[in-house]
Design a protein around this motif. Structure first.
Motif, mmCIF file in Angstrom:
data_model
loop_
_atom_site.group_PDB
_atom_site.id
_atom_site.type_symbol
_atom_site.label_atom_id
_atom_site.label_comp_id
_atom_site.label_asym_id
_atom_site.label_seq_id
_atom_site.Cartn_x
_atom_site.Cartn_y
_atom_site.Cartn_z
ATOM 1 N N ALA A 9 0.810 -1.222 0.000
ATOM 2 C CA ALA A 9 0.000 0.000 0.000
ATOM 3 C C ALA A 9 0.840 1.268 0.000
ATOM 4 O O ALA A 9 0.479 2.249 -0.661
ATOM 5 C CB ALA A 9 -0.946 0.001 1.203
ATOM 6 N N VAL A 10 1.949 1.290 0.732
ATOM 7 C CA VAL A 10 2.730 2.530 0.862
ATOM 8 C C VAL A 10 3.272 3.003 -0.487
ATOM 9 O O VAL A 10 3.035 4.157 -0.882
ATOM 10 C CB VAL A 10 3.854 2.357 1.905
ATOM 11 C CG1 VAL A 10 4.804 3.545 1.866
ATOM 12 C CG2 VAL A 10 3.255 2.228 3.299
ATOM 13 N N PRO A 11 4.000 2.182 -1.240
ATOM 14 C CA PRO A 11 4.473 2.680 -2.544
ATOM 15 C C PRO A 11 3.342 2.959 -3.529
ATOM 16 O O PRO A 11 3.427 3.907 -4.316
ATOM 17 C CB PRO A 11 5.393 1.559 -3.051
ATOM 18 C CG PRO A 11 4.986 0.346 -2.307
ATOM 19 C CD PRO A 11 4.511 0.828 -0.968
ATOM 20 N N MET A 35 0.085 7.133 -6.323
ATOM 21 C CA MET A 35 -1.210 7.744 -6.589
ATOM 22 C C MET A 35 -1.227 9.213 -6.181
ATOM 23 O O MET A 35 -1.750 10.072 -6.906
ATOM 24 C CB MET A 35 -2.315 6.995 -5.833
ATOM 25 C CG MET A 35 -2.632 5.619 -6.369
ATOM 26 S SD MET A 35 -3.789 4.717 -5.290
ATOM 27 C CE MET A 35 -5.179 5.837 -5.272
ATOM 28 N N ALA A 36 -0.661 9.524 -5.012
ATOM 29 C CA ALA A 36 -0.795 10.863 -4.441
ATOM 30 C C ALA A 36 0.285 11.830 -4.900
ATOM 31 O O ALA A 36 0.046 13.049 -4.954
ATOM 32 C CB ALA A 36 -0.788 10.773 -2.916
ATOM 33 N N ARG A 37 1.487 11.313 -5.241
ATOM 34 C CA ARG A 37 2.617 12.214 -5.470
ATOM 35 C C ARG A 37 3.249 12.112 -6.857
ATOM 36 O O ARG A 37 3.971 13.018 -7.272
ATOM 37 C CB ARG A 37 3.712 11.937 -4.426
ATOM 38 C CG ARG A 37 3.290 12.250 -3.005
ATOM 39 C CD ARG A 37 3.192 13.742 -2.777
ATOM 40 N NE ARG A 37 2.646 14.076 -1.469
ATOM 41 C CZ ARG A 37 2.580 15.301 -0.989
ATOM 42 N NH1 ARG A 37 3.024 16.303 -1.718
ATOM 43 N NH2 ARG A 37 2.056 15.523 0.195
ATOM 44 N N LEU A 85 -7.259 5.962 -10.656
ATOM 45 C CA LEU A 85 -6.522 5.023 -9.804
ATOM 46 C C LEU A 85 -7.290 4.738 -8.518
ATOM 47 O O LEU A 85 -7.338 3.594 -8.053
ATOM 48 C CB LEU A 85 -5.141 5.602 -9.475
ATOM 49 C CG LEU A 85 -4.170 5.714 -10.652
ATOM 50 C CD1 LEU A 85 -2.911 6.461 -10.236
ATOM 51 C CD2 LEU A 85 -3.806 4.325 -11.170
ATOM 52 N N LEU A 86 -7.896 5.775 -7.966
ATOM 53 C CA LEU A 86 -8.684 5.587 -6.752
ATOM 54 C C LEU A 86 -9.894 4.693 -7.032
ATOM 55 O O LEU A 86 -10.232 3.821 -6.228
ATOM 56 C CB LEU A 86 -9.129 6.946 -6.226
ATOM 57 C CG LEU A 86 -9.747 6.970 -4.817
ATOM 58 C CD1 LEU A 86 -8.746 6.458 -3.795
ATOM 59 C CD2 LEU A 86 -10.188 8.384 -4.465
ATOM 60 N N TYR A 92 -3.194 6.648 1.335
ATOM 61 C CA TYR A 92 -3.331 7.643 0.264
ATOM 62 C C TYR A 92 -3.794 8.985 0.820
ATOM 63 O O TYR A 92 -3.281 10.046 0.448
ATOM 64 C CB TYR A 92 -4.320 7.124 -0.775
ATOM 65 C CG TYR A 92 -4.737 8.154 -1.799
ATOM 66 C CD1 TYR A 92 -3.891 8.513 -2.848
ATOM 67 C CD2 TYR A 92 -5.984 8.765 -1.712
ATOM 68 C CE1 TYR A 92 -4.273 9.461 -3.775
ATOM 69 C CE2 TYR A 92 -6.376 9.713 -2.646
ATOM 70 C CZ TYR A 92 -5.517 10.057 -3.673
ATOM 71 O OH TYR A 92 -5.897 11.012 -4.597
ATOM 72 N N ALA A 93 -4.765 8.943 1.733
ATOM 73 C CA ALA A 93 -5.247 10.186 2.350
ATOM 74 C C ALA A 93 -4.141 10.869 3.139
ATOM 75 O O ALA A 93 -4.039 12.108 3.146
ATOM 76 C CB ALA A 93 -6.435 9.887 3.255
ATOM 77 N N ALA A 94 -3.285 10.086 3.797
ATOM 78 C CA ALA A 94 -2.168 10.667 4.556
ATOM 79 C C ALA A 94 -1.171 11.341 3.627
ATOM 80 O O ALA A 94 -0.657 12.432 3.929
ATOM 81 C CB ALA A 94 -1.481 9.580 5.375
#
Length: 270
Positions: free
Chosen positions: A83-85, A90-92, A102-103, A163-165
């Motif tokens: 999930a982290v990568p 997705m976010a950056r 993607l979401l 992702y929200a973080a």
């Protein structure tokens, strides 16, 4: 004052339903765990006893509980690793116009049937299945298959909070770290990780609890593997009080886990 009374009247029925249907059911399970079963009729006898909990603590069931905890921990760790990568991309990294797609790609599997996804993994891990044909080997039915299947099933619950973080992480903090000479690894360790820990802990509440109580996927891809959920299922018709004692053990485990997670501030992210 009137607003408070109106709000209380509005929230009263849902709170009453929560107390009666949810907490009441837990209370009944807890009480049943202290009863016994007539060996001839299999009927519940409302006689107080601690024998059910002594049996839960025996080597056989202690091993089952330990195996269940191992599965829950492995699933949670694998979900974090994946999930982290993915959430970072997705976010950056991904262009903003593609982030919604993607979401949606993360959310769509949640709408698919649980059984369809579990049986899909059954065909993948079986001998001659997709994994065997592609990589020349397969874990087959058992512990590894259960961990892989549950990781796939619960991964979205970890990706979304992470992702929200990443979305909430201020760009100025990353720039400030770079301006102060921080290397990417140092920035990740000292800036990104502290921001992600509450989100990861929040996601782990779902991945850990869902894996702890799952028994359907275990029956589909686990072969003869025994976990806490299957033990409850096997005893629920023959010895309801003992099944309630096993269920109480899982509740206690989750309460302890939630108390540990609460200290990270993760419950604020749910």
């Amino acid at each position: 004052m009137r607003r408070r009374r109106g709000l209380a009247a509005l929230l009263g029925p849902p709170l009453l339903w929560l107390v009666v249907a949810y907490l009441g059911a837990l209370a009944v399970i807890f009480a049943t765990a202290f009863w016994t079963t007539d060996p001839f009729t299999n009927l519940v006898v409302r006689t107080f006893t601690l024998e059910n909990f002594r049996e839960v603590g025996s080597s056989t069931y202690a091993g089952i509980i330990g195996r269940t905890l191992l599965i829950a921990v492995l699933v949670t760790v694998l979900c974090v690793v994946v999930a982290v990568p993915f959430a970072f991309f997705m976010a950056r990294v991904a262009p903003r116009r593609f982030r919604g797609l993607l979401l949606a790609g993360i959310l769509v599997p949640l709408w698919a049937s649980y059984l369809v996804k579990a049986y899909a993994w059954r065909t993948m891990v079986q001998s001659g299945g997709v994994l065997d044909s592609t990589f020349g080997s397969t874990p087959g039915y058992g512990l590894a298959a259960v961990v892989l299947t549950l990781t796939y099933l619960w991964l979205p619950y970890m990706v979304l909070p992470v992702y929200a973080a990443f979305e909430r992480l201020p760009e100025s903090q990353l720039e400030a770290s770079a301006d102060l000479g921080g290397r990417p690894l140092t920035t990740f360790r000292r800036v990104v990780v502290p921001s992600l820990l509450p989100a990861i802990a929040a996601g782990s509440v779902f991945t850990f609890s869902l894996s702890l109580g799952d028994y359907i996927a275990v029956q589909i891809v686990g072969g003869k593997l025994q976990v806490l959920g299957t033990a409850v299922l096997q005893n629920i018709t023959l010895d309801l009080p003992f099944a309630a004692a096993l269920g109480t053990a899982s509740v206690i485990i989750m309460v302890l886990y939630l108390l540990a997670v609460r200290r990270t501030g993760a419950l604020d992210n749910l």
